[in-house]
Design an enzyme around this catalytic site. Structure first.
Site: not given
Ligand code: HMG
Length: 412
Positions: A113, A81, A244
Site C-alpha cells: 500500500c 499491487e 492508511h
Molecule cells: P478479526 O479476526 O476480525 O479480529 O481480524 P478480532 O477478533 O480481533 O476482532 C476485530 C475487532 O472487533 C476487535 O477490536 C474485537 O474486540 C472487535 P479491537 O480489540 O481490535 O479494538 N469485536 C467486536 N466489536 C463489537 N461487537 C462484537 C465484536 N466481536 C469482536 N460482537 C484483522 C481482524 C484486522 C486481523 C483481519 O480483518 C485481517 O486480517 N485483515 C487484513 C489485514 C489488515 O487489514 N491489516 C491491517 C494492518 S496492515 C495494512 O494496513 C496493510 C494492508 O493494507 C496491505 C498492504 O500494505 O498492501 C493490509
C-alpha cells in the site's frame, strides 16, 4: 517553489455489499464488523474491470475535470499491487487509453500500500528538479483488495483508484518537503506470484503498522521539534490526520498510538497518566474521524486508501480546511511507511469535487450470493453491465495480449 497536488479524481466500481449482509452469511455478529472493524460496505468490481480499467477511468476523470491536455503530462506513474503482468506495467496500458504523448516517463511502482506515496514523492521530486521548467505528473494509485472468501480479511476487501495531478500550481494540497520514513523486512502481508488473494498474518500486520507509525512519526517529529514550543504536541498544529486505512478501526488504533508518541515526546505524558485516553478519543473525533467516511463505505483500496481519505475529506470540508495543515501517514506491508504533512491552499473548494459523493450515491448493492458470483467469475473481461460507470472495459485476452476498449466499442 510550491509543489503538490493540483487536483484529485476518484473512481470506485459500482457494485457494493453491505457488511451486515456478509456478517449474517458468515454467522458473525454484525457489530464485530461495523464497530469492531468500523466497516459498513465494501466495493466489488465487475468482471469487465481490472486494475488497468480502474486506473484509466480515474485518470480520464481527472484529465477531464482539470481540463488538461494529455500531451502536457511528462510523467505517468501507476502505483498498484494488483499488477496484470510480471513485465508489462499497468501504466503503459493507461498511457495508451488516456492518449498521453510519447514524450513521457511511464512506469509502475510496487511496495504494497505504500506505493501510492512512493509515486507521489517521486513525482514531487521530479517537479522540483525541473527548476523553472514547467513539469506536470499524473500519478494513479489503483487496487483490488482480495482475501480468501470466509477469512478474517474478507470484510476488509475493496476496490478503487485515485488519480492525482502533481505540479507547481498545487490547488488541492501543497506538500511540505520534510517527511519521516521507516522500513524493515517483515512478513505481515504478501501475495506470491501465483496467487490472486493475499496471504496475511492479520494481528501481526496491525503490530507492524503501529511499529512503522512509531518509526516514521518519530523521525518526522524530531525534524519538526525546533518549531514546537515547550510541551507542545505536533498534533496541535494539524487540522486533520489521515492514515492508511485498511479498515477504520485501524485509524483509531493509529491515532491513539500517535497521540501517545506525541505526548511522550512533548514531555506531557508519563506511564500511568490516565488523561491520555480521553484526550486521544477526543482528538480522534476532531482530527481523524472526518477523513474516514468514504473508506468505511468502499473498503481497503491498498495504494489508493490514504488518497481516497484525502479526496473525500477535501470534497466534504475543503473550504473549512483552507489555510490549515494536514498530517498524512502511509503504510505498506512488508514494510515501508512515511509520515508527511501538507497545507490546504485557499480556494481549494474550486477543485475539491473528486467525484466521491456522486460515485457512492450511484452504486448498486448486491446480496452475498451476487458478491460470491462476482468473486468466482473474477476478471473474465467482456461486455459491461447496462449501468456501467467505468470509462474503459477489459475486453479479454486475445492472442496472449490483454485488450481494452471504450464500453460502447465492444458491441460495435
Ligand atoms: P478479526 O479476526 O476480525 O479480529 O481480524 P478480532 O477478533 O480481533 O476482532 C476485530 C475487532 O472487533 C476487535 O477490536 C474485537 O474486540 C472487535 P479491537 O480489540 O481490535 O479494538 N469485536 C467486536 N466489536 C463489537 N461487537 C462484537 C465484536 N466481536 C469482536 N460482537 C484483522 C481482524 C484486522 C486481523 C483481519 O480483518 C485481517 O486480517 N485483515 C487484513 C489485514 C489488515 O487489514 N491489516 C491491517 C494492518 S496492515 C495494512 O494496513 C496493510 C494492508 O493494507 C496491505 C498492504 O500494505 O498492501 C493490509
Amino acid at each position: 517553489m510550491s509543489v503538490g497536488i493540483e487536483r484529485l479524481a476518484v473512481y470506485v466500481p459500482q457494485y457494493a455489499l453491505r457488511l451486515t449482509d456478509l456478517a449474517a452469511a458468515r454467522g458473525v455478529p454484525p457489530e464485530k464488523l461495523t464497530t469492531g472493524l468500523g466497516v459498513r460496505e465494501m466495493t466489488i468490481p465487475a468482471p469487465c474491470e481490472d486494475v488497468v480499467t480502474l486506473a484509466a477511468t480515474a485518470g480520464a476523470r481527472l484529465l477531464r475535470a482539470a481540463d488538461v491536455d494529455p500531451d502536457e503530462i511528462g510523467m505517468l506513474l501507476v502505483a498498484t499491487e494488483t499488477g496484470v503482468d510480471h513485465s508489462k506495467p499497468v501504466s503503459i496500458f493507461v498511457h495508451d487509453l488516456l492518449g498521453i504523448g510519447s514524450r513521457c516517463r511511464v512506469y509502475e511502482l510496487k511496495h504494497a500500500c505504500y506505493a501510492g506515496t512512493a509515486a507521489l514523492m517521486t513525482a514531487a521530486d521530479w517537479v522540483r528538479a525541473g527548476g523553472g521548467r514547467p513539469r506536470r505528473a499524473l500519478i494513479i494509485a489503483a487496487d483490488i483488495a482480495r482475501y480468501q472468501v470466509g477469512s478474517a480479511g474478507e470484510p476488509t476487501q475493496g476496490a478503487g483508484a485515485v488519480a492525482m495531478l502533481v505540479g507547481a500550481a498545487p490547488r488541492a494540497l501543497v506538500l511540505e518537503e520534510q517527511s519521516g520514513t521507516h522500513a524493515g523486512n517483515v512478513h505481515d502481508f504478501w501475495r506470491p506470484l501465483d496467487r490472486r488473494e493475499a496471504i496475511v498474518d492479520g494481528k501481526y500486520s496491525v503490530e507492524c503498522y503501529l511499529e512503522a507509525l512509531a518509526g516514521a512519526f518519530g523521525t518526522y517529529r524530531a525534524l519538526e521539534r525546533p518549531v514546537l514550543a515547550a510541551g507542545e504536541a505536533l498534533a496541535d498544529r494539524l487540522a486533520r490526520l489521515l492514515y492508511h486505512t485498511p479498515f477504520p478501526k485501524m485509524a483509531v488504533k493509529a491515532h491513539r498510538r500517535l497521540v501517545e508518541l506525541d505526548w511522550r515526546a512533548a514531555g506531557r505524558w508519563r506511564d500511568g497518566d490516565t488523561t491520555l485516553e480521553d484526550a486521544a478519543a477526543t482528538s480522534y473525533r476532531e482530527l481523524a474521524a472526518p477523513g474516514l467516511e468514504a473508506v468505511a463505505r468502499v473498503g481497503n483500496t491498498y495504494t489508493a486508501s490514504l488518497y481516497l481519505c484525502l479526496a473525500a475529506l477535501l470534497e466534504a470540508e475543503g473550504r473549512a480546511l483552507a489555510g490549515r495543515r494536514l498530517g498524512l501517514f502511509s503504510y505498506g506491508s512488508g514494510c515501508c511507511a512515511e509520515f508527511f504533512t501538507g497545507a490546504v491552499p485557499r480556494g481549494v473548494e474550486t477543485v475539491a469535487d473528486a467525484g466521491v459523493a456522486a460515485l457512492l450515491a450511484g452504486r448498486r448493492f448486491v446480496d452475498v450470493d451476487g458478491y460470491e458470483r462476482l468473486v468466482r467469475a473474477g476478471e473474465t473481461g467482456g461486455e459491461p453491465p447496462a449501468d456501467f460507470t467505468g470509462a474503459f472495459v477489459f475486453a479479454g485476452v486475445r492472442n496472449q495480449r490483454r485488450v481494452y476498449a471504450r464500453p460502447g466499442a465492444l458491441a460495435a
